[in-house]
Write a protein that holds these residues in place. Structure first.
Motif, PDB file in Angstrom:
ATOM      1  N   PRO A 102     -69.104  31.747 -26.827  1.00 16.50           N
ATOM      2  CA  PRO A 102     -67.021  31.178 -27.680  1.00 16.50           C
ATOM      3  C   PRO A 102     -67.266  29.295 -27.286  1.00 16.50           C
ATOM      4  CG  PRO A 102     -66.391  31.605 -25.561  1.00 16.50           C
ATOM      5  CD  PRO A 102     -68.535  32.485 -25.903  1.00 16.50           C
ATOM      6  N   ILE A 103     -66.239  28.458 -28.650  1.00 21.21           N
ATOM      7  CA  ILE A 103     -66.629  27.524 -28.870  1.00 21.21           C
ATOM      8  C   ILE A 103     -65.218  27.479 -29.057  1.00 21.21           C
ATOM      9  CG2 ILE A 103     -67.321  25.683 -30.209  1.00 21.21           C
ATOM     10  CD1 ILE A 103     -69.420  27.174 -31.299  1.00 21.21           C
ATOM     11  N   LYS A 104     -64.389  25.660 -29.090  1.00 13.79           N
ATOM     12  CA  LYS A 104     -63.172  25.222 -29.100  1.00 13.79           C
ATOM     13  C   LYS A 104     -62.787  25.042 -30.366  1.00 13.79           C
ATOM     14  CE  LYS A 104     -63.070  23.752 -23.786  1.00 13.79           C
ATOM     15  NZ  LYS A 104     -62.962  22.452 -22.763  1.00 13.79           N
ATOM     16  N   THR A 105     -62.470  25.728 -31.050  1.00 11.12           N
ATOM     17  CA  THR A 105     -61.711  25.880 -32.243  1.00 11.12           C
ATOM     18  C   THR A 105     -60.849  26.818 -32.782  1.00 11.12           C
ATOM     19  OG1 THR A 105     -63.859  27.938 -33.145  1.00 11.12           O
ATOM     20  CG2 THR A 105     -64.668  26.160 -32.628  1.00 11.12           C
ATOM     21  N   ASP A 106     -60.629  27.025 -33.933  1.00 14.40           N
ATOM     22  CA  ASP A 106     -59.594  27.788 -34.630  1.00 14.40           C
ATOM     23  C   ASP A 106     -60.269  28.882 -35.266  1.00 14.40           C
ATOM     24  OD1 ASP A 106     -57.646  25.453 -34.581  1.00 14.40           O
ATOM     25  OD2 ASP A 106     -57.742  25.331 -36.623  1.00 14.40           O
ATOM     26  N   PHE A 107     -61.318  29.860 -34.810  1.00 16.98           N
ATOM     27  CA  PHE A 107     -61.583  30.482 -34.696  1.00 16.98           C
ATOM     28  C   PHE A 107     -61.258  31.689 -34.315  1.00 16.98           C
ATOM     29  CE2 PHE A 107     -64.095  34.147 -32.552  1.00 16.98           C
ATOM     30  CZ  PHE A 107     -64.873  34.970 -33.454  1.00 16.98           C
ATOM     31  N   PHE A 108     -60.561  31.296 -33.035  1.00 16.97           N
ATOM     32  CA  PHE A 108     -59.839  32.345 -31.978  1.00 16.97           C
ATOM     33  C   PHE A 108     -58.202  32.201 -32.200  1.00 16.97           C
ATOM     34  CE2 PHE A 108     -63.838  30.771 -29.713  1.00 16.97           C
ATOM     35  CZ  PHE A 108     -63.857  32.367 -29.198  1.00 16.97           C
ATOM     36  N   LYS A 109     -57.804  31.119 -32.888  1.00 19.39           N
ATOM     37  CA  LYS A 109     -56.527  31.841 -33.645  1.00 19.39           C
ATOM     38  C   LYS A 109     -56.443  32.941 -34.341  1.00 19.39           C
ATOM     39  CE  LYS A 109     -54.443  27.352 -34.081  1.00 19.39           C
ATOM     40  NZ  LYS A 109     -54.023  25.587 -34.747  1.00 19.39           N
ATOM     41  N   LEU A 156     -67.447  26.475 -25.604  1.00 19.44           N
ATOM     42  CA  LEU A 156     -68.657  25.253 -25.448  1.00 19.44           C
ATOM     43  C   LEU A 156     -67.528  23.871 -26.594  1.00 19.44           C
ATOM     44  CD1 LEU A 156     -71.726  27.324 -26.697  1.00 19.44           C
ATOM     45  CD2 LEU A 156     -70.992  25.701 -24.989  1.00 19.44           C
ATOM     46  N   ASP A 157     -68.069  22.836 -26.601  1.00 22.31           N
ATOM     47  CA  ASP A 157     -67.658  21.181 -27.444  1.00 22.31           C
ATOM     48  C   ASP A 157     -68.353  21.996 -28.322  1.00 22.31           C
ATOM     49  OD1 ASP A 157     -67.612  18.573 -28.531  1.00 22.31           O
ATOM     50  OD2 ASP A 157     -66.420  18.646 -26.761  1.00 22.31           O
ATOM     51  N   PRO A 158     -67.753  21.625 -29.334  1.00 22.63           N
ATOM     52  CA  PRO A 158     -68.026  21.938 -31.262  1.00 22.63           C
ATOM     53  C   PRO A 158     -68.614  20.955 -31.084  1.00 22.63           C
ATOM     54  CG  PRO A 158     -65.751  21.730 -31.363  1.00 22.63           C
ATOM     55  CD  PRO A 158     -65.911  22.010 -29.548  1.00 22.63           C
ATOM     56  N   ASP A 159     -69.021  19.457 -30.584  1.00 22.15           N
ATOM     57  CA  ASP A 159     -69.633  18.171 -31.017  1.00 22.15           C
ATOM     58  C   ASP A 159     -70.880  18.792 -30.772  1.00 22.15           C
ATOM     59  OD1 ASP A 159     -67.699  17.592 -32.583  1.00 22.15           O
ATOM     60  OD2 ASP A 159     -67.297  15.404 -31.316  1.00 22.15           O
ATOM     61  N   GLN A 160     -71.056  18.647 -29.176  1.00 19.26           N
ATOM     62  CA  GLN A 160     -72.160  19.764 -28.774  1.00 19.26           C
ATOM     63  C   GLN A 160     -73.259  20.348 -29.496  1.00 19.26           C
ATOM     64  OE1 GLN A 160     -71.347  19.581 -24.872  1.00 19.26           O
ATOM     65  NE2 GLN A 160     -70.835  17.188 -24.292  1.00 19.26           N
ATOM     66  N   VAL A 161     -72.453  21.706 -29.472  1.00 17.35           N
ATOM     67  CA  VAL A 161     -73.204  23.217 -30.402  1.00 17.35           C
ATOM     68  C   VAL A 161     -73.779  21.850 -32.157  1.00 17.35           C
ATOM     69  CG1 VAL A 161     -73.186  24.560 -31.456  1.00 17.35           C
ATOM     70  CG2 VAL A 161     -72.029  23.899 -29.118  1.00 17.35           C
ATOM     71  N   ALA A 162     -72.429  21.319 -32.652  1.00 17.02           N
ATOM     72  CA  ALA A 162     -73.045  20.262 -34.107  1.00 17.02           C
ATOM     73  C   ALA A 162     -73.977  19.520 -33.769  1.00 17.02           C
ATOM     74  CB  ALA A 162     -71.869  20.148 -34.783  1.00 17.02           C
ATOM     75  N   GLN A 163     -74.360  18.819 -32.932  1.00 22.10           N
ATOM     76  CA  GLN A 163     -75.082  17.742 -32.924  1.00 22.10           C
ATOM     77  C   GLN A 163     -76.281  18.108 -32.274  1.00 22.10           C
ATOM     78  OE1 GLN A 163     -72.933  15.368 -29.849  1.00 22.10           O
ATOM     79  NE2 GLN A 163     -73.323  13.608 -31.454  1.00 22.10           N
ATOM     80  N   LYS A 164     -75.829  19.427 -31.510  1.00 20.57           N
ATOM     81  CA  LYS A 164     -77.604  20.164 -31.546  1.00 20.57           C
ATOM     82  C   LYS A 164     -78.395  20.763 -32.558  1.00 20.57           C
ATOM     83  CE  LYS A 164     -80.519  22.394 -28.408  1.00 20.57           C
ATOM     84  NZ  LYS A 164     -81.700  21.681 -27.890  1.00 20.57           N
ATOM     85  N   ILE A 165     -77.550  21.482 -33.127  1.00 18.08           N
ATOM     86  CA  ILE A 165     -77.660  22.310 -34.320  1.00 18.08           C
ATOM     87  C   ILE A 165     -78.449  21.065 -35.591  1.00 18.08           C
ATOM     88  CG2 ILE A 165     -77.012  23.219 -36.486  1.00 18.08           C
ATOM     89  CD1 ILE A 165     -74.719  24.651 -35.107  1.00 18.08           C
ATOM     90  N   VAL A 166     -77.909  19.916 -35.682  1.00 20.10           N
ATOM     91  CA  VAL A 166     -78.515  18.697 -36.743  1.00 20.10           C
ATOM     92  C   VAL A 166     -79.485  18.524 -36.044  1.00 20.10           C
ATOM     93  CG1 VAL A 166     -77.766  16.307 -37.396  1.00 20.10           C
ATOM     94  CG2 VAL A 166     -75.892  18.414 -37.551  1.00 20.10           C
ATOM     95  N   SER A 167     -79.891  18.419 -34.490  1.00 20.22           N
ATOM     96  CA  SER A 167     -81.398  18.350 -34.461  1.00 20.22           C
ATOM     97  C   SER A 167     -82.319  18.400 -34.251  1.00 20.22           C
ATOM     98  CB  SER A 167     -81.339  17.367 -32.954  1.00 20.22           C
ATOM     99  OG  SER A 167     -80.910  19.102 -32.072  1.00 20.22           O
TER     100      SER A 167
END
Length: 260
Positions: A185-192, A209-220
């Motif tokens: 689970p990521i802290k986003t509006d998905f759960f609304k 999970l923090d969305p920024d950390q997940v996004a940065q991992k994906i971009v990396s």
């Protein structure tokens, strides 16, 4: 030194908010030109303006409903070849299997599975022709370990993993890479939408999970041969244990699994 993704053309679905928005932003920070799709024009425009102001790259938005899979090929003709496709669009509903409507079932598969497959089919011929490209499919830990009240969502993510794993083998000699991202689970509006009573978020909020950390991992890992990204580590450990001892994990985790 030139940025690693300088002038790479990246198409990101479901980019009007949440993880998709953050992937778009961090891709642009690396010098990529981004194309953002989503249903909400105002949100897409806001993301675009932030990227243009801070990253000074090309940014284009396409207002599009992923459930309209028959329109994807037409939309792609206006986009042209891309270097990276991030299939991020998706949604879920936390409901018992018998309570989920046929309409919601069809919509979930249209967006989470058929839309992802159709976009992939659209971009692949150009990638194969130039022997370079990267398909990044946002799946879920739910695609590895199913839990109560998420049967249809889990089914869509199992489908994404199955499709991605087969596709990776088909493309092994083409130069086109395939990565699946399996977050918890990521802290986003998905759960609304998914968790309308708020019980699940209340139960697992501190582990989200923090969305920024997940996004940065994906971009990396963009344009690298990374097979999977699995987050968080402890949840992926449970998923691996489940593959070996499913009955044991279901017995031990029964109370936690029902916290939705």
């Amino acid at each position: 030194m030139a940025k690693r993704l300088q002038h790479k053309k990246i198409l990101i679905t479901g980019a009007s908010g949440g993880l998709g928005e953050r992937i778009a932003y961090f891709s642009a920070k690396e010098g990529a030109d981004v194309i953002l799709t989503g249903r909400r024009k105002d949100r897409l425009e806001a993301v675009k303006q932030k990227i243009l102001a801070e990253c000074h790259v090309e940014c284009r938005i396409i207002v599009f409903d992923m459930s309209q899979t028959e329109e994807i090929d037409t939309v792609f003709q206006t986009v042209g070849p891309v270097d990276i496709l991030v299939n991020n669009a998706g949604f879920g509903l936390f409901e018992l299997a018998l309570e989920t409507s046929i309409e919601d079932m069809k919509s979930m598969f249209e967006v989470n599975v058929f839309g992802l497959i159709t976009w992939t089919r659209a971009v692949l011929p150009d990638m194969i022709a130039k022997k370079s490209g990267h398909i990044i499919n946002i799946a879920s830990q739910a695609g590895k370990i199913s839990t109560p009240k998420s049967s249809l969502y889990a089914a869509t993510k199992h489908a994404v993993l199955g499709y991605s794993n087969s596709l990776r083998m088909e493309l092994v000699e083409t130069g086109v890479k395939v990565t699946t991202v399996n977050p918890g689970p990521i802290k986003t509006d998905f759960f609304k939408l998914a968790d309308q009573n708020g019980e699940y978020v209340k139960s697992v909020g501190k582990w989200m999970l923090d969305p920024d950390q997940v996004a940065q991992k994906i971009v990396s890992i963009m344009m690298t041969n990374k097979r999977e990204i699995n987050l968080p580590v402890w949840m992926n450990g449970v998923s691996k244990l489940y593959q070996v001892f499913p009955s044991l994990v279901e017995k031990i985790g029964r109370n936690a699994f029902y916290k939705k």
